[in-house]
Motif scaffolding. Structure first.
Motif, short mmCIF file in Angstrom:
data_model
loop_
_atom_site.label_atom_id
_atom_site.label_comp_id
_atom_site.label_asym_id
_atom_site.label_seq_id
_atom_site.Cartn_x
_atom_site.Cartn_y
_atom_site.Cartn_z
N SER A 119 31.00 -29.29 47.69
CA SER A 119 30.73 -28.87 46.56
C SER A 119 29.42 -28.75 45.82
CB SER A 119 31.60 -29.58 45.28
OG SER A 119 31.01 -30.66 45.21
N ASP A 120 28.95 -28.08 44.64
CA ASP A 120 27.82 -27.68 44.43
C ASP A 120 27.40 -29.33 43.50
OD1 ASP A 120 27.23 -25.18 45.49
OD2 ASP A 120 27.99 -24.24 43.45
N ASP A 121 28.24 -29.55 43.17
CA ASP A 121 28.00 -31.16 43.00
C ASP A 121 27.72 -31.69 43.83
OD1 ASP A 121 27.93 -32.94 41.25
OD2 ASP A 121 30.31 -34.10 41.87
N PRO A 122 25.83 -32.31 43.23
CA PRO A 122 24.67 -32.80 43.57
C PRO A 122 25.02 -33.94 43.90
CG PRO A 122 23.22 -32.77 41.50
CD PRO A 122 25.10 -32.40 41.93
N ALA A 123 26.26 -35.08 43.07
CA ALA A 123 26.18 -36.49 43.45
C ALA A 123 27.54 -36.38 45.03
CB ALA A 123 27.06 -37.06 42.78
N ALA A 124 28.28 -35.34 44.69
CA ALA A 124 29.17 -34.70 45.91
C ALA A 124 28.89 -34.28 46.82
CB ALA A 124 30.15 -33.79 45.73
N ALA A 125 27.63 -33.67 46.90
CA ALA A 125 27.31 -32.72 47.70
C ALA A 125 25.88 -33.15 49.13
CB ALA A 125 26.90 -31.22 47.76
N GLY A 126 25.69 -34.22 48.36
CA GLY A 126 24.11 -34.65 48.70
C GLY A 126 22.78 -34.10 48.50
N ALA A 127 22.54 -34.85 47.71
CA ALA A 127 21.06 -33.90 47.30
C ALA A 127 20.69 -33.44 48.19
CB ALA A 127 20.63 -33.93 45.65
N ILE A 128 19.63 -32.09 48.57
CA ILE A 128 18.93 -31.91 49.31
C ILE A 128 17.43 -32.18 48.88
CG2 ILE A 128 17.78 -30.07 50.60
CD1 ILE A 128 19.93 -28.25 50.42
N PRO A 129 16.64 -33.58 49.91
CA PRO A 129 15.47 -33.60 49.36
C PRO A 129 14.51 -32.90 49.37
CG PRO A 129 15.88 -33.96 51.28
CD PRO A 129 17.25 -33.34 50.91
N ASP A 130 13.25 -32.76 48.12
CA ASP A 130 11.97 -32.05 48.32
C ASP A 130 11.39 -32.27 49.61
OD1 ASP A 130 9.95 -30.75 47.48
OD2 ASP A 130 9.68 -32.14 46.11
N ALA A 131 11.54 -31.38 50.10
CA ALA A 131 10.96 -31.24 51.34
C ALA A 131 10.06 -30.14 52.30
CB ALA A 131 12.29 -31.85 52.71
N SER A 132 8.88 -30.65 52.71
CA SER A 132 8.33 -29.21 53.39
C SER A 132 9.37 -27.98 54.14
CB SER A 132 7.02 -30.07 54.12
OG SER A 132 7.56 -30.90 54.84
N PHE A 133 10.52 -28.50 54.84
CA PHE A 133 11.02 -28.17 55.60
C PHE A 133 12.57 -28.29 55.14
CE2 PHE A 133 14.00 -27.47 59.20
CZ PHE A 133 13.99 -26.23 59.11
N VAL A 134 13.19 -26.31 54.81
CA VAL A 134 14.78 -27.44 54.44
C VAL A 134 15.40 -25.73 54.60
CG1 VAL A 134 16.46 -27.24 52.48
CG2 VAL A 134 14.33 -28.57 52.53
N GLU A 135 16.24 -26.47 55.15
CA GLU A 135 17.40 -25.31 55.54
C GLU A 135 18.73 -25.66 54.99
OE1 GLU A 135 18.44 -21.64 56.31
OE2 GLU A 135 16.32 -21.58 56.97
N ASP A 136 19.73 -24.93 54.12
CA ASP A 136 20.83 -25.03 53.98
C ASP A 136 21.53 -23.37 54.67
OD1 ASP A 136 19.85 -22.79 52.58
OD2 ASP A 136 19.77 -23.99 50.27
N PHE A 137 20.97 -22.92 55.27
CA PHE A 137 22.00 -21.95 55.86
C PHE A 137 22.50 -21.16 54.94
CE2 PHE A 137 21.14 -25.68 58.34
CZ PHE A 137 20.97 -25.43 59.82
N ALA A 138 22.28 -20.60 53.72
CA ALA A 138 22.39 -19.42 52.88
C ALA A 138 23.90 -18.69 53.48
CB ALA A 138 21.77 -19.62 51.54
N THR A 139 23.00 -17.98 54.34
CA THR A 139 22.82 -16.79 55.01
C THR A 139 23.70 -16.49 56.19
OG1 THR A 139 21.00 -15.94 54.11
CG2 THR A 139 21.75 -14.21 56.25
N ALA A 140 24.92 -16.14 55.84
CA ALA A 140 26.01 -15.78 57.10
C ALA A 140 25.67 -15.13 58.05
CB ALA A 140 27.55 -15.62 56.72
N VAL A 141 25.52 -15.66 59.53
CA VAL A 141 25.63 -15.43 60.58
C VAL A 141 26.78 -14.87 62.01
CG1 VAL A 141 23.30 -14.18 62.50
CG2 VAL A 141 22.39 -15.48 59.74
N PRO A 142 26.90 -14.06 62.81
CA PRO A 142 28.03 -14.21 63.52
C PRO A 142 26.88 -15.18 64.48
CG PRO A 142 27.27 -12.02 63.72
CD PRO A 142 26.17 -13.00 62.54
N THR A 143 27.89 -15.50 65.54
CA THR A 143 27.73 -15.93 67.14
C THR A 143 26.97 -14.82 67.75
OG1 THR A 143 29.40 -17.60 66.73
CG2 THR A 143 28.11 -17.38 68.83
N GLY A 144 25.48 -15.59 68.20
CA GLY A 144 25.05 -14.64 68.64
C GLY A 144 23.42 -14.50 67.94
N LEU A 145 23.49 -14.11 67.80
CA LEU A 145 22.36 -13.53 66.63
C LEU A 145 21.43 -15.02 65.75
CD1 LEU A 145 23.74 -9.81 65.38
CD2 LEU A 145 22.87 -10.94 67.09
#
Length: 331
Positions: A119-145
């Motif tokens: 869920s979007d609740d930081p405590a439940a989801a595990g807050a993403i740290p402030d980092a120089s590189f972060v990828e949260d896979f927000a864009t859906a992409v099919p296998t192969g691409l």
């Protein structure tokens, strides 16, 4: 409560040839008698199974003279450790853009409906740290691409590497997670861009992940030396069979004794969402944490040279999914 040895002493192992770069070959079919094949490989490699005891211990794991992840070997065909043996590290070539004749698959096909990102609740989801590189896979992409859609986040091994890996047939992104299909082809790749992913000298490295199914297979998230020289140091966390509890492994940097390592149990399960973090201070310390709780800090065999942050899964075991919610690195 996990028991931790206060003063571990490294086991003495016989010298072994250093790993070598593999030849990238076309995938060959799995033999009819998988156990007979793994038994033969074990005799050739002359190595025991890795222990899966989730406590801190010094272990001696034999290794073969190559860097490509091989099939599970004889002592226990079900164990991820048996097929690992440090024959798995490759410096992948730049990933080509997927061809038009690659057939993308439905990103939701076969995905477990109740195992999406937390869920979007930081405590439940595990807050993403402030980092120089972060990828949260927000864009859906099919296998192969996925490689084409995430050029600054995912550098997969070329399909056909060692006849095991084919990321273009296993990796998709949907519902905010990278979904690695298990039970078919193996998957391996490096997080970050093609220009920056190989230059980490210290920093904080985190991944939030879980697995469903995949018994008999497993994953290894690791910091591997860009030089390809094993004695420059290997840091693995999380690593282990999916049906077991993952551990951290910090390897000896003594040439010829790289297979000796300290194991630190996590006390958690792959079946639940957890955030696994490695904090590396070059030449000083490596600290391992789960969900913000420190497991242990190691001050021996601490790398000082550039490394890359990557993961691998094999091409054996039951079907399932390795789900990655997000990954981050800092320097």
């Amino acid at each position: 409560m996990m028991c931790v040895a206060q003063h571990p002493v490294r086991a003495v192992t016989r010298p072994r040839a250093p790993p070598e770069e593999p030849v990238i070959a076309t995938r060959t079919p799995r033999p009819t008698s998988f156990r007979r094949q793994t038994n033969r490989l074990a005799r050739q490699l002359d190595r025991p199974a890795r222990s899966t005891t989730p406590t801190k211990a010094v272990l001696a794991a034999a290794t073969a003279a190559a860097l490509v992840l091989g099939m599970p070997t004889a002592a226990s065909a079900r164990s991820w450790w048996d097929g690992y043996g440090h024959r798995h590290h490759v410096t992948p070539t730049p990933t080509p853009t997927p061809s038009d004749d690659a057939t993308p698959t439905d990103p939701d096909a076969g995905a477990p409906s109740d195992d999406q990102a937390p869920s979007d609740d930081p405590a439940a989801a595990g807050a993403i740290p402030d980092a120089s590189f972060v990828e949260d896979f927000a864009t859906a992409v099919p296998t192969g691409l996925v490689a084409a859609a995430y050029p600054d986040a995912w550098q997969p091994y070329p399909d056909g590497t060692s006849g095991i890996y084919a990321p273009s047939r296993t990796v998709s992104v949907h519902d905010g997670v990278m979904d690695v299909a298990l039970g078919g082809d193996g998957t391996a790749g490096t997080f970050g861009s093609a220009t920056n992913a190989w230059g980490h000298v210290g920093g904080s490295f985190s991944v939030r992940a879980k697995a469903t199914g995949g018994d008999g297979n497993g994953a290894a998230f690791m910091l591997w030396p860009t030089s390809g020289t094993w004695s420059d140091g290997e840091i693995d966390f999380p690593e282990g069979n999916f049906e077991d509890s993952p551990s951290a492994f910090q390897h000896s940097m003594t040439p010829g004794d790289e297979a000796s390592r300290v194991q630190i149990g996590s006390g958690v399960s792959w079946r639940d969402w957890h955030t696994y973090t490695v904090d590396w201070v070059p030449g000083q310390s490596v600290t391992y944490s789960v969900d913000g709780k420190v497991l242990d800090t190691e001050t021996h065999d601490v790398p000082t040279t550039p490394h890359r942050y990557m993961f691998q899964v094999g091409n054996w075991g039951s079907s399932g999914h390795l789900l990655i919610d997000w990954v981050s690195t800092t320097e």
